[in-house]
Structure formats: structure tokens, C-alpha cells
Design an enzyme around this catalytic site. Structure first.
Site, PDB file in Angstrom:
ATOM      1  N   LYS A 190      47.559  39.804  41.153  1.00  0.00           N
ATOM      2  CA  LYS A 190      47.325  39.187  39.837  1.00  0.00           C
ATOM      3  C   LYS A 190      48.267  39.787  38.787  1.00  0.00           C
ATOM      4  O   LYS A 190      48.907  39.069  38.032  1.00  0.00           O
ATOM      5  CB  LYS A 190      45.881  39.432  39.359  1.00  0.00           C
ATOM      6  CG  LYS A 190      44.810  38.848  40.224  1.00  0.00           C
ATOM      7  CD  LYS A 190      43.427  39.062  39.600  1.00  0.00           C
ATOM      8  CE  LYS A 190      42.974  40.513  39.519  1.00  0.00           C
ATOM      9  NZ  LYS A 190      42.759  41.176  40.800  1.00  0.00           N
ATOM     10  N   ARG A 216      35.588  39.027  35.169  1.00  0.00           N
ATOM     11  CA  ARG A 216      35.368  39.507  36.528  1.00  0.00           C
ATOM     12  C   ARG A 216      33.909  39.361  36.929  1.00  0.00           C
ATOM     13  O   ARG A 216      33.547  39.745  38.040  1.00  0.00           O
ATOM     14  CB  ARG A 216      35.734  40.987  36.584  1.00  0.00           C
ATOM     15  CG  ARG A 216      36.949  41.327  37.440  1.00  0.00           C
ATOM     16  CD  ARG A 216      37.164  42.820  37.352  1.00  0.00           C
ATOM     17  NE  ARG A 216      38.084  43.352  38.295  1.00  0.00           N
ATOM     18  CZ  ARG A 216      39.354  43.654  38.055  1.00  0.00           C
ATOM     19  NH1 ARG A 216      39.878  43.378  36.873  1.00  0.00           N
ATOM     20  NH2 ARG A 216      40.093  44.221  38.975  1.00  0.00           N
ATOM     21  N   ARG A 267      50.845  50.347  47.411  1.00  0.00           N
ATOM     22  CA  ARG A 267      51.222  50.082  46.014  1.00  0.00           C
ATOM     23  C   ARG A 267      51.500  51.408  45.299  1.00  0.00           C
ATOM     24  O   ARG A 267      50.802  52.393  45.506  1.00  0.00           O
ATOM     25  CB  ARG A 267      50.090  49.344  45.307  1.00  0.00           C
ATOM     26  CG  ARG A 267      50.350  49.145  43.818  1.00  0.00           C
ATOM     27  CD  ARG A 267      49.533  48.043  43.244  1.00  0.00           C
ATOM     28  NE  ARG A 267      48.130  48.370  43.065  1.00  0.00           N
ATOM     29  CZ  ARG A 267      47.248  47.528  42.538  1.00  0.00           C
ATOM     30  NH1 ARG A 267      47.619  46.324  42.156  1.00  0.00           N
ATOM     31  NH2 ARG A 267      45.985  47.882  42.402  1.00  0.00           N
ATOM     32  N   ARG A 289      47.671  54.883  42.458  1.00  0.00           N
ATOM     33  CA  ARG A 289      46.562  54.878  41.486  1.00  0.00           C
ATOM     34  C   ARG A 289      45.335  55.523  42.118  1.00  0.00           C
ATOM     35  O   ARG A 289      45.076  55.332  43.305  1.00  0.00           O
ATOM     36  CB  ARG A 289      46.226  53.423  41.115  1.00  0.00           C
ATOM     37  CG  ARG A 289      46.960  52.928  39.904  1.00  0.00           C
ATOM     38  CD  ARG A 289      46.841  51.447  39.718  1.00  0.00           C
ATOM     39  NE  ARG A 289      45.503  50.881  39.814  1.00  0.00           N
ATOM     40  CZ  ARG A 289      45.222  49.602  39.583  1.00  0.00           C
ATOM     41  NH1 ARG A 289      46.184  48.773  39.226  1.00  0.00           N
ATOM     42  NH2 ARG A 289      43.997  49.144  39.701  1.00  0.00           N
ATOM     43  N   ARG A 333      35.770  48.755  45.689  1.00  0.00           N
ATOM     44  CA  ARG A 333      36.267  47.692  44.799  1.00  0.00           C
ATOM     45  C   ARG A 333      36.147  46.327  45.467  1.00  0.00           C
ATOM     46  O   ARG A 333      35.818  45.334  44.810  1.00  0.00           O
ATOM     47  CB  ARG A 333      37.735  47.955  44.423  1.00  0.00           C
ATOM     48  CG  ARG A 333      37.892  49.119  43.479  1.00  0.00           C
ATOM     49  CD  ARG A 333      39.346  49.523  43.338  1.00  0.00           C
ATOM     50  NE  ARG A 333      40.162  48.522  42.686  1.00  0.00           N
ATOM     51  CZ  ARG A 333      41.489  48.475  42.771  1.00  0.00           C
ATOM     52  NH1 ARG A 333      42.141  49.352  43.503  1.00  0.00           N
ATOM     53  NH2 ARG A 333      42.160  47.551  42.133  1.00  0.00           N
TER      54      ARG A 333
END
Ligand code: AMP
Length: 217
Positions: A13, A88, A127, A160, A171
Site C-alpha cells: 500500500k 483499518r 523489507r 521495522r 498484524r
């Protein structure tokens, strides 16, 4: 025009929102980016957000909505914005609808970025983000040029905290329970389009742009 990007964590996103914002010359509003900036600055909001985000949970709806409402009321959003990571939850979606209606606006299009769950887990573990300028990389298909430092500002890129494997599963669980119902919510409203988030940013963005064009956006 208000555009929203919906999808599981790691669907891409944020990466797509940055590119779309450039193409469409629209402001990009990412609640995740706003929370992380507050965490870095050590604000009260940041302290609250850190304790929640690092457990893979969601920041309370009223706190999150207040931030988005404030941002949307700024002058650069008069002609619209790209929402990334908000809403969300169903309550957030309702609050947004009510607010936009009170402003004579609406959420014009919701782009649901569809991606396989196995791919998500792999993607998030690879990532890397720049802690300074927030540029995003992927060790597999979009690594920093020297593998370590941000191409834009030179800071060392990092994983992260909430991309650590133990947090990623939480998550994803949170996504299935709280966020996935938004797909039905927006389908019923008739403003949902789907885009396959596969094969790296170029193909994913192409899919999104084609979906927007077919929808006459
Ligand atoms: P993101 O960068 O969009 O993946 O967001 C990182 C984290 O910030 C999420 O895992 C949540 O903990 C929190 N967050 C971001 N957006 C929202 C939202 N709309 N509602 C609640 N929490 C959020």
C-alpha cells in the site's frame, strides 16, 4: 477525489501510494507514517502508538480518526488525498464516511491490493526502511544500491520493529479480524476495485492504474 488503498500488511500500500501521489499530484496520508514520525519525535501520541504498534495491534479508532480528520482539513487536501492504511476498521470507515459527508465529499474509490499470504510474510521479512527519510526498500527486488545505506539520504536502512516475524503474525491476525471486513463494506457501497499486488512495484502499480482507468477515475 479521495482514494484509499486497502490491503494486508505488506501488500505494498505504502509503496504504491507514494507513486500514485506523484502521478496524480495528490497528498499522501499514511497513518503508519504519522505514527512512526510521532514515535521518533517522542510525542505523547508517539508514546501511545509505540506501545501498541510494536505488539502488532491497532491504535484506538478515535485517536486514529482524529489524526486523519485533522490532516484532511488542511488546505492541500481541498481537492482530495490518497489514504494509505486508513480506515483499518469498520468504525473508522463509518467515522470517515460521516466526516466526508459533512464536508460534501465522499470516498470515491477503494483499491484493494490483493496478495498471497505466504508472499506477505516473505516480503515483510525482506523489507527495509530508512529511519531518516522513510524511503522503502526490498532486499530481493529493490535493495539500496550498496545493500546497506539509503540511496536518498545515506542513513543505514533498518528492519521495522513491527516487521519482526513474531509481530508480523499478530498484524496478519489483526488484519483478518478488523480490516478484512472492510472489503465487504466497500463492495456493498460499490466503490471497491481490486488490483493484484504481484511481481514488484512496476507490475503492481500498472495493475492499479489499469483498474483506475477501467473505472474512469
Ligand atoms: P502501516 O505503516 O500502515 O503498516 O502501519 C503500522 C502500524 O500503525 C499498524 O500495524 C498499526 O499498529 C498502526 N496503524 C496504522 N494505521 C492505523 C489505523 N488506521 N488504525 C489503527 N492503527 C493503525
Amino acid at each position: 477525489m479521495i482514494i484509499m488503498l486497502l490491503g494486508a500488511p505488506g501488500a505494498g500500500k505504502g509503496t504504491q501510494a507514494v507513486e500514485l501521489a506523484k502521478i496524480l499530484c495528490m497528498p499522501h496520508i499514511s497513518t503508519g507514517v504519522i505514527f512512526r514520525a510521532n514515535i521518533k519525535e517522542g510525542t505523547e501520541l508517539g508514546k501511545l502508538a509505540a506501545s501498541i504498534i510494536n505488539k502488532g495491534m491497532l491504535v484506538p479508532d478515535d485517536v486514529t480518526f482524529a489524526i486523519v480528520k485533522d490532516r484532511l482539513s488542511q488546505e492541500d487536501c481541498a481537492d482530495g488525498a490518497i489514504l494509505d492504511g486508513f480506515p483499518r476498521t469498520i468504525p473508522q470507515a463509518r467515522m470517515l464516511d460521516e466526516y466526508l459527508e459533512s464536508q460534501g465529499k465522499k470516498l470515491d474509490v477503494v483499491i484493494n491490493i490483493v496478495i498471497d499470504e505466504q508472499e506477505i510474510v516473505k516480503r515483510l521479512s525482506e523489507r527495509r526502511v530508512c529511519p531518516e527519510c522513510k524511503a522503502t526498500y526490498h532486499l530481493g527486488h529493490r535493495p539500496p544500491a550498496n545493500g546497506i545505506n539509503c540511496d536518498v539520504c545515506g542513513a543505514e536502512v533498518i528492519l521495522r520493529d513491527d516487521d519482526k516475524p513474531e509481530v508480523v503474525q499478530k498484524r496478519l491476525d489483526e488484519y483478518h479480524v478488523s480490516t478484512e471486513p472492510l472489503i465487504e463494506y466497500y463492495k456493498e457501497k460499490g466503490n471497491l476495485i481490486e488490483s493484484k499486488g504481484v511481481n514488484g512495484i512496476r507490475d503492481s502499480l500498472n495493475n492499479t492504474i489499469k483498474a483506475l482507468v477501467m473505472r474512469n477515475v
